[in-house]
Motif scaffolding. Sequence first.
Motif, PDB file in Angstrom:
ATOM      1  N   GLU A 267      -1.130   3.668   6.509  1.00 43.15           N
ATOM      2  CA  GLU A 267      -2.260   3.313   7.354  1.00 43.15           C
ATOM      3  C   GLU A 267      -2.065   1.921   7.932  1.00 43.15           C
ATOM      4  O   GLU A 267      -1.524   1.026   7.277  1.00 43.15           O
ATOM      5  CB  GLU A 267      -3.570   3.352   6.555  1.00 43.15           C
ATOM      6  CG  GLU A 267      -3.928   4.727   6.007  1.00 43.15           C
ATOM      7  CD  GLU A 267      -5.238   4.696   5.235  1.00 43.15           C
ATOM      8  OE1 GLU A 267      -5.804   3.599   5.111  1.00 43.15           O
ATOM      9  OE2 GLU A 267      -5.668   5.762   4.771  1.00 43.15           O
ATOM     10  N   VAL A 268      -2.509   1.731   9.166  1.00 40.26           N
ATOM     11  CA  VAL A 268      -2.467   0.420   9.805  1.00 40.26           C
ATOM     12  C   VAL A 268      -3.646  -0.399   9.285  1.00 40.26           C
ATOM     13  O   VAL A 268      -4.800   0.006   9.422  1.00 40.26           O
ATOM     14  CB  VAL A 268      -2.530   0.543  11.340  1.00 40.26           C
ATOM     15  CG1 VAL A 268      -2.536  -0.839  11.984  1.00 40.26           C
ATOM     16  CG2 VAL A 268      -1.357   1.364  11.857  1.00 40.26           C
ATOM     17  N   ILE A 269      -3.363  -1.554   8.691  1.00 40.07           N
ATOM     18  CA  ILE A 269      -4.434  -2.382   8.141  1.00 40.07           C
ATOM     19  C   ILE A 269      -4.615  -3.669   8.920  1.00 40.07           C
ATOM     20  O   ILE A 269      -5.519  -4.452   8.615  1.00 40.07           O
ATOM     21  CB  ILE A 269      -4.160  -2.715   6.656  1.00 40.07           C
ATOM     22  CG1 ILE A 269      -2.870  -3.529   6.515  1.00 40.07           C
ATOM     23  CG2 ILE A 269      -4.104  -1.459   5.822  1.00 40.07           C
ATOM     24  CD1 ILE A 269      -2.615  -4.033   5.108  1.00 40.07           C
ATOM     25  N   GLY A 270      -3.789  -3.908   9.919  1.00 45.86           N
ATOM     26  CA  GLY A 270      -3.942  -5.114  10.719  1.00 45.86           C
ATOM     27  C   GLY A 270      -2.688  -5.388  11.503  1.00 45.86           C
ATOM     28  O   GLY A 270      -1.808  -4.525  11.646  1.00 45.86           O
ATOM     29  N   ALA A 271      -2.604  -6.597  12.048  1.00 42.72           N
ATOM     30  CA  ALA A 271      -1.448  -6.989  12.848  1.00 42.72           C
ATOM     31  C   ALA A 271      -1.185  -8.473  12.628  1.00 42.72           C
ATOM     32  O   ALA A 271      -2.099  -9.252  12.352  1.00 42.72           O
ATOM     33  CB  ALA A 271      -1.682  -6.709  14.322  1.00 42.72           C
ATOM     34  N   VAL A 272       0.072  -8.833  12.735  1.00 38.02           N
ATOM     35  CA  VAL A 272       0.487 -10.233  12.634  1.00 38.02           C
ATOM     36  C   VAL A 272       1.250 -10.582  13.894  1.00 38.02           C
ATOM     37  O   VAL A 272       2.203  -9.892  14.266  1.00 38.02           O
ATOM     38  CB  VAL A 272       1.364 -10.472  11.386  1.00 38.02           C
ATOM     39  CG1 VAL A 272       1.866 -11.911  11.359  1.00 38.02           C
ATOM     40  CG2 VAL A 272       0.591 -10.164  10.122  1.00 38.02           C
TER      41      VAL A 272
END
Length: 637
Positions: A339-344
Amino acid sequence: MTSIDDTPAGPALSSLRRARDRFLGGRPPGDGVPEDLAQAWRRARFFGVPRDLTAPPRVRPPVDPPLLAAARPALDRVAPTLSGGMGLVLVDSRCRALWWSGGSRYAGTSADVAGLDLSEKAVGHNSAALALRTGRRAEVHGPEHFLDLWQEVSAVSVPLYEPAAGRPAGAVTVVAPLAEDPTAHPGAAIAEATAHAVETELLGRARPPERLLLDAYLRQRADGAAVVALDGSSRLVSPEAARLLSHETLTRLERRATALVRDADTGQEGARAGAPEENTGPEGARSAPPEESAGPEGAHTATPEAIAAPEEFTAPEEFAVPDGAGLTVRMSRLTHGGEVIGAVATVCPAARRARAAERHDHDRLPGLVGTSRPWRLAVSGATELARSAEPLLLIGEAGVGKTALARALLTLRGAAAPRVVDAAEQVPGEVPRWCHALAEREGGGPPLLLRHAERLAQSDVAALLSLLERRPAVPLVATHTPGAPTGPCLSRLLDILSARSVALPPLRERVEDIPALLTAFTGHPSPGRPPLTWSLDARRALEQHTWPGNVAELAHVVREVAERRRATGPVRREELPYGLRVPPATRRLSGMERAERTAILEALRRHGDNKARAAESLGIGRATLYRKLRAYGMDQA
């Protein structure tokens, strides 16, 4: 389910069968049986295990075990891909079966298998019990088992370690029909990959998505990059990124991160993967579509790729920043458990990137860590001086990294391995012998790395002065820690060397390098232990410390914390040594008070926070020490 092949086994299995029959008949098994296997059979007989059990005995299973909850997603993905009579088993630390799929010949029952006792005391030698006992992968084939039930079964087990646990929390076992050549179990890779996925899930449950996002942000910051981490509801912006990006650009990045998380939650990410006009960044940049993966329906065998990977970055997308004057942003999605939990996002000055690449070999030296301006200026100056084969003197407080820089500079010169002499060890004759050998050979010899030049003996000083008079250009790199009194000859030598010298900054003048140094000193964790991370409060305490021992003291603190801690999660301020937990003084102190406060902190550090010993070393009573701790605001540390 594929039936068992009754083809006669090879000679090795045949000899093991005969040895097992002899042992069970009351005779010695023979010389061809490994001693550890013979001992396992003896233990089973000592425990009174019946060889003719039709199924393992049953014990009370644990209620809602956390291990099963963490392992079930991976087990449910892998089990449907198994074929050929293979089965998958999960046991806990007491070798109780928690989950079982396929391989009914191994279980001996088609009823509920939860609670079957596979311990050595209950069923004798088997791979799950062996893996839990040794803490590493174990294989047991056919006649190596004690029970008649498992004579045509081959099993491989891999232990499972929880975060920060020193011993296995359970094991994953893959069972298969016994092959003619059991040298390599066909399910070994499946067991390893499944165990890795389960351990990753255990780590993820110990560290929620917010923690993972913060860890990713801190890792990028440790490299000195301008970083923004976002999850759609909050954002972490490094000071470097705040200086480079406007509020409008940060808002754009936040909208993009929100879209990534939302699309992943609604399943649109996969639907949009094939559409070339989608997956664009804030300025129209297109990211690569995610790789397709076959589901259980299309799979015929399990591979490590079929099992969930730990948290990771996807391929980054890069786009220009309209208000950034040549800046570009590289945004990577952070995924966990699929699952995608965020971005950096990292900010790259595009106009300076080419020049930075050209300077890479000039400024980047092996084994050195730090991007602060004082450190970069010192390293850059030393690099320039080191390009010519003349003496170089590195000056600085104890523990600032003089020896590490000296080794890196000698590597830059491409010379032979240096001769390292530590004047503090007072090895007689080392320096004069090097000087004599260098004077005899015009072609030159190995360079000399001279540590603690301020501790040189009189004969060493005389030999160096004589050599420098005859040959001013000698391959010598010396380190000097000021403060010790020097005689006239040593002062003259240091004056000559100081013509080509560089002063290294103490750690208190380059505290922005502490995150990178923490990462470097942490290194790779031992098996079964999570990587060491640091809470913001702990890092703030480290940055506020004066570091009289400089980088060497920081490395010692990291080792001490790593060896002593038993908790999981980031290191908190409370886990630091006492002298580091103490906040700065809350009021302005006089010179005498500052000196007294520093002496108290040093005594506590020296005696491992033992206040009784610290008070004794200071020549004061324990009650007086406590009173002074309260007066300086140090009693709450």
